[in-house]
Structure formats: C-alpha cells, structure tokens
Design an enzyme around this catalytic site. Sequence first.
Site, mmCIF file in Angstrom:
data_model
loop_
_atom_site.group_PDB
_atom_site.id
_atom_site.type_symbol
_atom_site.label_atom_id
_atom_site.label_comp_id
_atom_site.label_asym_id
_atom_site.label_seq_id
_atom_site.Cartn_x
_atom_site.Cartn_y
_atom_site.Cartn_z
ATOM 1 N N SER A 170 0.791 -1.195 -0.411
ATOM 2 C CA SER A 170 0.054 0.204 0.101
ATOM 3 C C SER A 170 0.614 1.486 -0.103
ATOM 4 O O SER A 170 0.572 2.483 0.737
ATOM 5 C CB SER A 170 -0.894 -0.102 1.301
ATOM 6 O OG SER A 170 -0.470 -0.252 2.236
ATOM 7 N N GLY A 171 1.522 1.361 -0.988
ATOM 8 C CA GLY A 171 2.767 2.553 -1.047
ATOM 9 C C GLY A 171 2.102 3.212 -2.166
ATOM 10 O O GLY A 171 1.356 2.855 -2.676
ATOM 11 N N ALA A 215 2.866 2.914 -5.903
ATOM 12 C CA ALA A 215 2.528 2.156 -7.194
ATOM 13 C C ALA A 215 1.397 1.210 -6.986
ATOM 14 O O ALA A 215 0.387 1.188 -7.313
ATOM 15 C CB ALA A 215 4.431 1.096 -7.107
ATOM 16 N N LYS A 234 1.162 -5.879 5.207
ATOM 17 C CA LYS A 234 1.611 -5.679 6.233
ATOM 18 C C LYS A 234 1.657 -5.410 7.345
ATOM 19 O O LYS A 234 1.357 -5.728 8.733
ATOM 20 C CB LYS A 234 3.282 -6.565 6.160
ATOM 21 C CG LYS A 234 4.193 -5.801 5.895
ATOM 22 C CD LYS A 234 5.615 -6.991 6.016
ATOM 23 C CE LYS A 234 7.014 -6.448 5.090
ATOM 24 N NZ LYS A 234 8.017 -6.709 5.385
ATOM 25 N N THR A 261 7.151 5.127 0.955
ATOM 26 C CA THR A 261 6.975 5.838 -0.199
ATOM 27 C C THR A 261 6.198 7.687 1.662
ATOM 28 O O THR A 261 6.527 8.671 1.394
ATOM 29 C CB THR A 261 5.053 5.705 -0.232
ATOM 30 O OG1 THR A 261 5.243 5.086 -1.872
ATOM 31 C CG2 THR A 261 4.635 6.868 -0.678
ATOM 32 N N ALA A 277 9.388 9.529 2.813
ATOM 33 C CA ALA A 277 10.215 10.014 1.270
ATOM 34 C C ALA A 277 9.877 11.392 1.250
ATOM 35 O O ALA A 277 9.359 12.298 1.368
ATOM 36 C CB ALA A 277 9.723 9.987 -0.432
ATOM 37 N N GLU A 310 18.743 19.018 -6.476
ATOM 38 C CA GLU A 310 19.343 17.010 -5.663
ATOM 39 C C GLU A 310 20.363 16.822 -6.392
ATOM 40 O O GLU A 310 20.662 17.151 -7.696
ATOM 41 C CB GLU A 310 18.322 16.512 -5.812
ATOM 42 C CG GLU A 310 17.302 16.392 -4.933
ATOM 43 C CD GLU A 310 16.665 15.297 -4.138
ATOM 44 O OE1 GLU A 310 16.781 14.639 -5.107
ATOM 45 O OE2 GLU A 310 15.449 15.901 -3.524
ATOM 46 N N HIS A 367 22.800 5.688 0.813
ATOM 47 C CA HIS A 367 22.284 7.436 0.470
ATOM 48 C C HIS A 367 23.686 8.175 1.200
ATOM 49 O O HIS A 367 24.076 7.461 2.519
ATOM 50 C CB HIS A 367 21.138 7.869 1.319
ATOM 51 C CG HIS A 367 20.705 9.163 0.859
ATOM 52 N ND1 HIS A 367 21.172 10.038 1.810
ATOM 53 C CD2 HIS A 367 19.588 9.762 0.331
ATOM 54 C CE1 HIS A 367 20.991 11.715 0.954
ATOM 55 N NE2 HIS A 367 19.279 11.430 0.338
ATOM 56 N N ARG A 403 24.722 9.923 -6.447
ATOM 57 C CA ARG A 403 24.689 9.366 -4.507
ATOM 58 C C ARG A 403 26.271 8.145 -4.356
ATOM 59 O O ARG A 403 26.930 8.693 -3.138
ATOM 60 C CB ARG A 403 22.938 8.958 -4.295
ATOM 61 C CG ARG A 403 22.345 10.021 -4.254
ATOM 62 C CD ARG A 403 21.332 9.512 -3.448
ATOM 63 N NE ARG A 403 20.935 10.358 -3.531
ATOM 64 C CZ ARG A 403 19.116 10.673 -3.584
ATOM 65 N NH1 ARG A 403 18.693 8.630 -3.420
ATOM 66 N NH2 ARG A 403 18.065 10.719 -3.724
ATOM 67 N N HIS A 460 19.453 2.561 1.460
ATOM 68 C CA HIS A 460 18.614 3.523 0.785
ATOM 69 C C HIS A 460 17.501 2.668 -0.592
ATOM 70 O O HIS A 460 16.326 3.186 0.073
ATOM 71 C CB HIS A 460 18.679 5.140 0.307
ATOM 72 C CG HIS A 460 18.079 6.099 0.657
ATOM 73 N ND1 HIS A 460 17.036 6.128 1.102
ATOM 74 C CD2 HIS A 460 17.840 6.726 -0.829
ATOM 75 C CE1 HIS A 460 16.873 7.512 0.703
ATOM 76 N NE2 HIS A 460 17.190 7.583 -0.084
ATOM 77 N N ARG A 477 20.417 5.276 -9.621
ATOM 78 C CA ARG A 477 19.003 5.834 -9.726
ATOM 79 C C ARG A 477 19.516 7.553 -9.029
ATOM 80 O O ARG A 477 20.031 7.738 -8.496
ATOM 81 C CB ARG A 477 18.639 5.717 -8.865
ATOM 82 C CG ARG A 477 16.984 6.225 -8.582
ATOM 83 C CD ARG A 477 16.198 5.793 -7.943
ATOM 84 N NE ARG A 477 16.765 6.063 -6.413
ATOM 85 C CZ ARG A 477 15.738 7.189 -5.414
ATOM 86 N NH1 ARG A 477 15.121 7.471 -5.701
ATOM 87 N NH2 ARG A 477 16.733 7.510 -4.324
#
Length: 529
Positions: free
Chosen positions: A13-14, A16, A35, A43, A46, A113, A241, A287, A348, A383
Amino acid sequence: MNMNSYDFLVIGSGSAGLSFALEVADQGTVGIITKKNKAESNTNYAQGGIATVLDDTDSYEKHVQDTLTAGAGLCDPDVVAQIVKSGPDTIRKLIEMGAEFTSREGKLHLVREGGHSHNRIIHAADMTGREIERVLLARVEAHPNITILEHHFAMELITEHHLGTKVTKYTEDKHCYGAYVLNTKTEEVERVLAKATLLATGGAGQVYLHTTNPEIATGDGVAMAYRAKARVSNMEFIQFHPTALHHPDADSFLISEAVRGHGAILRNSSGEAFMSEYDERNELAPRDIVARAIDDQLKRRGDDYVYLDVRHISKDEMLESFPNIYAKCLEHNMDMTTDLIPIVPAAHYMCGGVWTTIDGETTISGLFAAGEVACTGIHGANRLASNSLLEALVVADRAAVKAREYAKNSALNEAIPEWDDSGTVNTEEWVLISHNMRELQQIMWDYVGIVRSDLRLNRAFRRTKLLHEEVESFYQRTKVSVPLCQLRNMIAVSYLIIKSAMIRKESRGLHYTTDYPEMKDIIEHHNIL
Ligand code: FAD
Ligand code: SIN
C-alpha cells in the site's frame, strides 16, 4: 464480496500499489493487502520530492540525459524517455486529487538534488511522501470496490507450482493466480485468488545494518518472485544515501539530498570541505560518488562520521524548507543552524528487482510489478535522485492498463489448494531468528557495502549460504510467522545481491569493487535464476 478472491490483488500500500488500485477499481473488485498499517511504506518517508520537468528553461532531454548519466550505461533510454515525459501529467493528477506541494510566488517550488543539471524537484516541504500517501489513501478508502486488508503478510505467489507442476526457469510459461497470505491477527494462512496480481512491496534496505528504510523494507516481493521463477535483474546495484543522521537513537534518519541542493557542505573531522577532491560537482555529484567519497574519508581518517554543515543557511529558510529534518535533529539536541550534523551513508534504494517492461509486465502471466520492487530499466546502475516516486506512479498506472486487459480474459483458478502446514509446529526459538537477522545485516554491511572486493563477496556468500541452510530447515519444520518469513526473504535477497555482485567483474555505478576498478566497454545486465 468474497474476502479471499478479487479481480485484482495488490500486494503493498505504497505509492505504486495505491495508484494501481485506483486505476483498476472501476473494472472490478480490488483487494490491497499490506503487512502493517496501511500508511507504513517507504513512500510515507520520502523527503526530497519528485523529479519532473516543469520549468520553461528545463527540458525532457536534460532530465533524460541526467538520468542516463547517473545510470552509467545500464538504463533503457526508451523507458527513461517515456517515464520522464509522463512527469508533468503525473504531478497534475496528484494535484487534482488534492496533493499540496510547496509553492513560492504562486509557482510550484523546484529544488535541486545530486546529479540533476536543473532545479526540477517538486516537493511538499521535506515530507513529500507523506503527502502523496495521504491523498492516494483518501481516494482508495472512498472507493467502494477497494478493500484494504492491514496486517496481512504475503508469503508466496501462487503459480503452477502449487498445482504440482515443477517450474525451473523464468523462461518457462507460467501464471500467477494470487498469493498465500498470513493474517497476522488470526495467524492463519489464507489463499487469496485473483485474476491479476500486482507486486508493489517496495525495497529491501533492511538487509543492511544501517538503512534509511522503515522495517517493512525486507525485500519480500523480490524473494517471492524469485521463488516463483520470475526474472530478477540488476540486484548488485544498491544505492547508499550519503547523508543519514549518525546518532545511536536516530535509526539512520535521512537528511534529504535537497539540503545539499540548498547549499549544505560536507566536512571531515578537521572541518575541511572535501568533496572537491572527488568530483567537480562537489556536494551535488551523484549519490554513488558522494557516498564513496564519505566512505573514503572515514576509512582514511579512522572516523565514524563526517559532518553536514548548513550553518550558513538562515533559520527561516531551514524551517520553511526542512521543518521535519530540523525538528528531528533538535530532538537529538542538534540545532542545524548552529551545530555541525554528524552523518554517514546508509542503504537506501534497490535499483534492481523483478524485471518488468515499462508496462509493469513480469515474466509470469498475470503478475505485474511496479515501484521499488520492479526493475524497469529507468535506473540502470544508479538511480538519479527523486526519480523513484515518479517511476512508481507512472509504471503503476501503465501496469493497470495491462492488468485490466489481462483480467478481462482470465478467470479465478479455484483448483488452487489451501495452504498446507502439516508437519510443522510452533516454536519458541525466536532468538534464532533475531540472531540470524543481525548476523545477516552485519555481513551485508561489512562485505557487500559501498566498496566491495572478491574476497569480501566470497566471504559473504559462504556465510549467507550457512544462514540459508539453517533458516530453510527451520522454516520447513515451523509454523510460519512474519519474522521467520521476512528473515527467509532477506536471505534470498542478500543471495541475489551477492551473486549479482560476484558476476560483475567491473566497477559501474553503485557497484564498486577494488579488484576491478575500471568500467568495461561492454554493457551486461545480470539476471539470476
Ligand atoms: P513502498 O512505498 O515501500 O510500499 C511497499 C508496501 O508494501 C508497504 O505498504 C509495505 O508494508 C508492503 N509490503 C511489503 N512486503 C509485504 C508483504 N510481504 N505483504 C504485504 N505487504 C507488504 N524517492 C523519491 O523519488 N523521492 C524522494 O524524495 C525519496 N525519499 C526517500 C526517503 C526515504 C527515507 C526513503 C526510505 C525512500 C525515499 N525515496 C524517495 C524512495 C521512494 O520512497 C520509494 O522508492 C518509493 O516510495 C517506493 O514506493 P513503492 O510503492 O514501490 O513501495
Ligand atoms: C532525499 O530526499 O534525499 C531522497 C531522495 C531520493 O531518494 O530520491
């Protein structure tokens, strides 16, 4: 409505999972299993924001190029371009749902960033994820076709294997019929059938001793998909991170990269700003470079942390842009506007995962994946900051289109048997689980971290194999529980990371090894089965 069968099953349930659920719900019933509490997800934590081209002086081409540069040759340029171009519509949709992003002078406030050549991160102060989760959950809860089942833990994806057919390779034809799910309140395993299933279980930061991720991030989705013989790719690329708060009670709390985007400086224990020694982009290098520079400083100087210095930024600006981070530091008796903040890198983000097309299709029919659990090709070997929420939302919506088509032509498979736990017993041996989990996290941190070598990887492989044998034998004899299943999944994910890292005989993006410090001329993607 039968609570154990749905047209669409969503695991997670994030951003996506919720976004996908909303897109399919008008066509049929949707069960979202999660869960813990429904908002508990990566999420929700963030901070920095969502990367999107909204400024007239910016362009899709620049965002694509920055993403490809960070990805060090392993991104799929077509996937990158399509996701980047979907950015503005994705933001508009969130705003229409009620999301409130930070504006200044009547315009969305765009920050920068690491690795970005332009200010293009939209944000809700330093709590962007919480705002996204809030609006998506509100919509989901209001939809009559969607049921959210909290405290339900997905244990296994149901495939032909559960009908007695042995599937050994990801290339073999197979289907997903739902999942076996542990209801943690009743402690019963439920068979949940679905026409189409979305895996949206997020990342796996918990396999490392120090991580910015919450406890839910144990890599369950990748482990389940791997056991179901889905194709899993690029698992060696774990992003660390650079700036997690170093404090015994702070649990690697993230200090957003946007703080460096505002001009924060990294200093060593002598007070020297060191980033110019490593990269001309200084604190705003990608990063992987910043995390390795910090690691190098720590190892060379024998220190436990370096400092983040924002003392030159005004208190008003810090309070307006980073109220959450400022408050968290203050909780630990550090005032960011007057004190240096001790930081260290922490695990991260998982750049690899369950291989999918840009439409979230996996190698198993009826099984879709989106968000951090998926490897779509946007991130490659590293990423670019704030590209993941964008990817999660865009790919979830595209996967919904495919899942709707798929569900129209498929039926629930009632032949699937109930979960069989005969021969297993309850045990009180919880120490075995907690001890092995700590050991695994320490192994991964010490040997499979920011800087790797053949010696370290081989050692990690041998130690993890022992843990695998011990836990697998325990699992076969024991009534299932969430801690046991999570440990089993974390061992599987660690194996995938180690094995992929052992195969990559070069240094590229997030994978750096002292035995092969150069990048090869050829491009290799690694799928493990
Ligand atoms: P998640 O949001 O993690 O959701 C996963 C869901 O699956 C959860 O509900 C979880 O409980 C559930 N779940 C997991 N396993 C099971 C199981 N076995 N059974 C049932 N349910 C299960 N990205 C950006 O783009 N910008 C940022 O500013 C940013 N900041 C970040 C800051 C932090 C501290 C962290 C940790 C990450 C950040 N990221 C950021 C990364 C980004 O948040 C995640 O990649 C993204 O939110 C993933 O979304 P998701 O829906 O795939 O997974
Ligand atoms: C951050 O705010 O630094 C996290 C951004 C991200 O992980 O994309």
